[in-house]
Design a protein around this motif. Sequence first.
Motif, PDB file in Angstrom:
ATOM      1  N   SER A 162       0.732  -1.233   0.046  1.00 49.34           N
ATOM      2  CA  SER A 162       0.035   0.087  -0.026  1.00 49.34           C
ATOM      3  C   SER A 162       0.851   1.361   0.083  1.00 49.34           C
ATOM      4  CB  SER A 162      -0.976  -0.011   1.243  1.00 49.34           C
ATOM      5  OG  SER A 162      -0.229   0.045   2.399  1.00 49.34           O
ATOM      6  N   VAL A 163       1.966   1.375   0.457  1.00 51.23           N
ATOM      7  CA  VAL A 163       3.039   2.404   0.382  1.00 51.23           C
ATOM      8  C   VAL A 163       4.245   2.107  -0.430  1.00 51.23           C
ATOM      9  CG1 VAL A 163       2.370   2.621   2.798  1.00 51.23           C
ATOM     10  CG2 VAL A 163       4.523   1.352   2.305  1.00 51.23           C
ATOM     11  N   LYS A 164       4.282   1.357  -1.388  1.00 48.41           N
ATOM     12  CA  LYS A 164       5.434   1.230  -2.254  1.00 48.41           C
ATOM     13  C   LYS A 164       5.386   2.207  -3.352  1.00 48.41           C
ATOM     14  CE  LYS A 164       6.183  -3.873  -2.153  1.00 48.41           C
ATOM     15  NZ  LYS A 164       6.074  -5.042  -2.644  1.00 48.41           N
ATOM     16  N   GLY A 165       6.501   2.860  -3.394  1.00 47.01           N
ATOM     17  CA  GLY A 165       6.694   3.885  -4.527  1.00 47.01           C
ATOM     18  C   GLY A 165       6.156   5.399  -3.699  1.00 47.01           C
ATOM     19  N   ARG A 166       5.682   5.422  -2.561  1.00 47.93           N
ATOM     20  CA  ARG A 166       5.419   6.700  -1.678  1.00 47.93           C
ATOM     21  C   ARG A 166       6.115   6.781  -0.521  1.00 47.93           C
ATOM     22  NH1 ARG A 166       0.771   7.185   0.301  1.00 47.93           N
ATOM     23  NH2 ARG A 166       0.185   4.961   0.363  1.00 47.93           N
ATOM     24  N   PHE A 167       6.379   5.904   0.155  1.00 48.12           N
ATOM     25  CA  PHE A 167       7.366   5.877   1.444  1.00 48.12           C
ATOM     26  C   PHE A 167       8.466   5.627   1.130  1.00 48.12           C
ATOM     27  CE2 PHE A 167       3.509   5.622   4.579  1.00 48.12           C
ATOM     28  CZ  PHE A 167       2.689   6.684   3.826  1.00 48.12           C
ATOM     29  N   THR A 168       9.451   6.202   1.793  1.00 44.56           N
ATOM     30  CA  THR A 168      10.886   5.681   2.107  1.00 44.56           C
ATOM     31  C   THR A 168      11.548   5.655   3.545  1.00 44.56           C
ATOM     32  OG1 THR A 168      11.310   6.678  -0.362  1.00 44.56           O
ATOM     33  CG2 THR A 168      13.244   5.893   1.154  1.00 44.56           C
ATOM     34  N   MET A 169      11.960   4.560   3.883  1.00 44.82           N
ATOM     35  CA  MET A 169      12.593   4.428   5.225  1.00 44.82           C
ATOM     36  C   MET A 169      14.271   4.339   5.092  1.00 44.82           C
ATOM     37  SD  MET A 169      11.871   1.344   7.979  1.00 44.82           S
ATOM     38  CE  MET A 169      12.364   1.672   9.753  1.00 44.82           C
ATOM     39  N   SER A 170      14.872   4.880   5.945  1.00 38.38           N
ATOM     40  CA  SER A 170      16.029   4.920   6.053  1.00 38.38           C
ATOM     41  C   SER A 170      16.696   5.135   7.467  1.00 38.38           C
ATOM     42  CB  SER A 170      16.812   6.292   5.347  1.00 38.38           C
ATOM     43  OG  SER A 170      16.238   7.573   5.915  1.00 38.38           O
ATOM     44  N   ARG A 171      17.783   4.971   7.773  1.00 34.53           N
ATOM     45  CA  ARG A 171      18.421   4.993   9.116  1.00 34.53           C
ATOM     46  C   ARG A 171      19.849   5.619   9.013  1.00 34.53           C
ATOM     47  NH1 ARG A 171      18.563  -0.873  11.323  1.00 34.53           N
ATOM     48  NH2 ARG A 171      19.701   0.142  13.079  1.00 34.53           N
ATOM     49  N   ASP A 172      20.084   6.191  10.193  1.00 34.98           N
ATOM     50  CA  ASP A 172      21.191   7.092  10.329  1.00 34.98           C
ATOM     51  C   ASP A 172      21.903   6.270  11.710  1.00 34.98           C
ATOM     52  OD1 ASP A 172      23.462   8.510  11.030  1.00 34.98           O
ATOM     53  OD2 ASP A 172      22.662  10.279  10.040  1.00 34.98           O
ATOM     54  N   ASN A 173      22.727   5.248  11.517  1.00 35.25           N
ATOM     55  CA  ASN A 173      23.435   4.476  12.765  1.00 35.25           C
ATOM     56  C   ASN A 173      24.096   5.577  13.587  1.00 35.25           C
ATOM     57  OD1 ASN A 173      21.933   2.390  12.052  1.00 35.25           O
ATOM     58  ND2 ASN A 173      23.743   1.248  11.531  1.00 35.25           N
ATOM     59  N   GLY A 174      24.865   6.754  13.059  1.00 33.28           N
ATOM     60  CA  GLY A 174      25.799   7.502  13.718  1.00 33.28           C
ATOM     61  C   GLY A 174      24.815   8.394  14.711  1.00 33.28           C
ATOM     62  N   LYS A 175      23.430   8.559  14.427  1.00 37.58           N
ATOM     63  CA  LYS A 175      22.514   9.523  15.041  1.00 37.58           C
ATOM     64  C   LYS A 175      21.620   8.518  15.871  1.00 37.58           C
ATOM     65  CE  LYS A 175      22.636  13.439  12.045  1.00 37.58           C
ATOM     66  NZ  LYS A 175      21.992  14.468  11.296  1.00 37.58           N
ATOM     67  N   ASN A 176      21.639   7.307  15.723  1.00 41.47           N
ATOM     68  CA  ASN A 176      20.699   6.199  16.378  1.00 41.47           C
ATOM     69  C   ASN A 176      19.275   6.889  16.157  1.00 41.47           C
ATOM     70  OD1 ASN A 176      22.727   5.010  17.609  1.00 41.47           O
ATOM     71  ND2 ASN A 176      22.556   5.449  19.657  1.00 41.47           N
ATOM     72  N   THR A 177      19.012   7.124  14.725  1.00 42.27           N
ATOM     73  CA  THR A 177      17.499   7.475  14.385  1.00 42.27           C
ATOM     74  C   THR A 177      17.348   6.799  13.009  1.00 42.27           C
ATOM     75  OG1 THR A 177      18.219   9.542  15.447  1.00 42.27           O
ATOM     76  CG2 THR A 177      16.316   9.481  13.780  1.00 42.27           C
ATOM     77  N   VAL A 178      15.940   6.555  13.096  1.00 40.43           N
ATOM     78  CA  VAL A 178      15.575   6.015  11.671  1.00 40.43           C
ATOM     79  C   VAL A 178      14.318   7.015  11.419  1.00 40.43           C
ATOM     80  CG1 VAL A 178      13.651   4.572  13.073  1.00 40.43           C
ATOM     81  CG2 VAL A 178      14.523   3.892  10.925  1.00 40.43           C
TER      82      VAL A 178
END
Length: 118
Positions: free
Chosen positions: A63-79
């Motif tokens: 339902s969200v493919k092409g619209r949502f993008t997930m990422s993470r920054d392990n240096g900031k401990n943030t997703v």
Amino acid sequence: QVQLVESGGGLVQPGGSLRLSCAASGFTFNNYVLSWYRQAPGKERELVARISMYGGSTEYADSVKGRFTMSRDNGKNTVYLQMNSLKPEDTAVYYCNARPGIGSWNYWGQGTQVLVSS
């Protein structure tokens, strides 16, 4: 203390965008798979997106493919969850989840509300 704190939710018009963040503390962030779930009123909680420990692999609900993008920054401990082309059916409380690559326990955030409405 283990914490997952979501932020970035709010009211947005259909077709608009929001970027959710989840700041983590109290555990070894890069040893954990991170996910975003959402729960709409009267519905069961559903998996929206998942990212591997170092961000090399992502999975999305159809339902969200092409619209949502997930990422993470392990240096900031943030997703993050970048949400574009939002639809009213995206309205829900969004939660971040962390689980170890090896293990059965889970950590949950408190959730952040996303309301898509004109």
